[in-house]
Design an enzyme around this catalytic site. Structure first.
Site, PDB file in Angstrom:
ATOM      1  CG  ASN A   9      94.102   2.993   4.050  1.00 24.51           C
ATOM      2  OD1 ASN A   9      93.007   2.440   4.127  1.00 24.51           O
ATOM      3  ND2 ASN A   9      94.415   3.836   3.070  1.00 24.51           N
ATOM      4  CD1 TRP A  10      94.108  -2.676   7.780  1.00 20.28           C
ATOM      5  CD2 TRP A  10      92.266  -3.888   8.193  1.00 20.28           C
ATOM      6  NE1 TRP A  10      94.288  -3.309   8.976  1.00 20.28           N
ATOM      7  CE2 TRP A  10      93.163  -4.064   9.267  1.00 20.28           C
ATOM      8  CE3 TRP A  10      91.030  -4.555   8.239  1.00 20.28           C
ATOM      9  CZ2 TRP A  10      92.870  -4.876  10.366  1.00 20.28           C
ATOM     10  CZ3 TRP A  10      90.738  -5.356   9.338  1.00 20.28           C
ATOM     11  CH2 TRP A  10      91.658  -5.516  10.381  1.00 20.28           C
ATOM     12  CE  LYS A  11      95.537   1.966   0.317  1.00 22.84           C
ATOM     13  NZ  LYS A  11      96.395   2.272  -0.825  1.00 22.84           N
ATOM     14  CG  HIS A  94      93.934   7.453   0.594  1.00 23.87           C
ATOM     15  ND1 HIS A  94      94.049   6.993  -0.696  1.00 23.87           N
ATOM     16  CD2 HIS A  94      94.929   6.859   1.296  1.00 23.87           C
ATOM     17  CE1 HIS A  94      95.075   6.142  -0.758  1.00 23.87           C
ATOM     18  NE2 HIS A  94      95.619   6.045   0.438  1.00 23.87           N
ATOM     19  CD  GLU A  96      93.938   4.053  -2.810  1.00 22.42           C
ATOM     20  OE1 GLU A  96      93.174   3.600  -1.938  1.00 22.42           O
ATOM     21  OE2 GLU A  96      95.127   3.692  -2.929  1.00 22.42           O
ATOM     22  CD  GLU A 166      99.093   7.849   2.154  1.00 22.01           C
ATOM     23  OE1 GLU A 166      99.503   6.819   2.676  1.00 22.01           O
ATOM     24  OE2 GLU A 166      97.965   7.948   1.642  1.00 22.01           O
ATOM     25  N   GLY A 172     101.158   1.815  -3.385  1.00 21.59           N
ATOM     26  CA  GLY A 172     100.859   0.512  -3.968  1.00 21.59           C
ATOM     27  C   GLY A 172     101.738   0.145  -5.147  1.00 21.59           C
TER      28      GLY A 172
HETATM   29  P1  PGA Z   1     100.687   1.354   0.282  1.00 18.64           P
HETATM   30  O1  PGA Z   1      99.483   2.380   0.505  1.00 18.64           O
HETATM   31  O2  PGA Z   1     101.401   1.201   1.600  1.00 18.64           O
HETATM   32  O3  PGA Z   1     100.027   0.086  -0.184  1.00 18.64           O
HETATM   33  O4  PGA Z   1     101.580   1.947  -0.779  1.00 18.64           O
HETATM   34  C1  PGA Z   1      99.620   3.483   1.361  1.00 18.64           C
HETATM   35  C2  PGA Z   1      98.304   4.229   1.436  1.00 18.64           C
HETATM   36  O5  PGA Z   1      97.617   4.353   0.417  1.00 18.64           O
HETATM   37  O6  PGA Z   1      97.923   4.711   2.519  1.00 18.64           O
END
Ligand code: PGA
Length: 249
Positions: A9-11, A94, A96, A166, A172
């Site tokens: 997941n590049w965000k 997700h 976020e 998650e 993060g």
């Molecule tokens: P991360 O993010 O590996 O940077 O902790 C995972 C995600 O949000 O899918």
């Protein structure tokens, strides 16, 4: 048998040129990964059509889709549009999206349905925040997310879904869930699926772990019987790290 999957997941990272370079590197290095492992990258929307042209071994995912099919929804991208661009997977729900963009379980459920109607595989995310874990509410939180987000689906529809657990406190932060914490929640999610759709469906569902997964901890996380791979954020932005994680199986 369920699939082993490592998805990146590049965000909101990498401009188009940087994204093309990263996708090329990942595709090139993917030949070193066991054929049993499905590799997916999910770049930003505007990268998708260019990145699609570069991929063979690696599959293409998107990070989100609209909760409506089409029409006057400025700035949105529909599941049908993603499918027409050759996208095969879409991350939905997700944390976020849930926390910064107000996505509720019912909005997420609409997205899952639209993804399925357009032959996309949803990668459905669930997970508790730290305060919920601290008060021992993590199982209830995840159960509600899974029930309200997914359990309106028919068995046939559900068979297309991938789940990503998650824990929000691990995303993060550099602090991953311990292998035992991941296994415990994955086993719980699988038991919920068994209760709703039966043992076979539960055994066939891939449940990925996400949250500070990196080459150094992927092996111990993936060694658990109910952990079928990872949804990788930060470490998916470097081809070496992403492929290193996929080689941890
Ligand atoms: P991360 O993010 O590996 O940077 O902790 C995972 C995600 O949000 O899918």
């Amino acid at each position: 048998m369920r699939k082993k999957i490592v998805a990146g997941n590049w965000k909101m990272n990498k401009n188009l040129q940087e994204g093309i370079t990263l996708a090329q590197e990942v595709e090139k290095m993917a030949s070193g990964v066991s054929g049993e492992v499905e590799l997916i990258i999910a770049p930003p929307f505007i990268h998708l059509t260019e990145v699609k042209k570069l991929l063979g071994r690696v599959k293409l995912g998107a990070q989100n889709c609209a909760s409506e099919a089409s029409g006057a929804f400025t700035g949105e991208v529909s599941a049908a549009m993603l499918a027409s661009a050759g996208v095969q997977y879409v991350i939905i729900g997700h944390s976020e999206r849930r926390s910064y963009y107000g996505e509720t379980n019912s909005i997420i459920n609409k997205k899952v349905r639209l993804a399925l109607e357009n032959n996309l595989h949803p990668i459905f995310c669930c997970g508790e925040v730290l305060s919920e874990r601290e008060k021992g509410a993590h199982f209830d939180v995840v159960r509600k997310q899974v029930e309200e987000g997914l359990f309106t689906l028919s068995s046939e529809e559900f068979s297309k879904v991938i789940i990503a657990y998650e824990p929000v406190w691990a995303i993060g932060t550099g602090v991953n869930a311990t292998p035992a914490q991941a296994q415990e929640m994955h086993q719980y999610i699988r038991s919920l699926i068994a209760g709703k759709y039966g043992e076979t469906a539960a055994n066939n569902t891939s449940i990925l772990y996400g949250g500070s997964c990196k080459p150094s901890n992927a092996g111990e996380l993936f060694a658990n019987p109910d952990v079928d791979g990872g949804l990788i954020g930060g470490a998916s932005l470097k081809a070496d790290d992403f492929i290193g994680i996929a080689k941890a199986f």
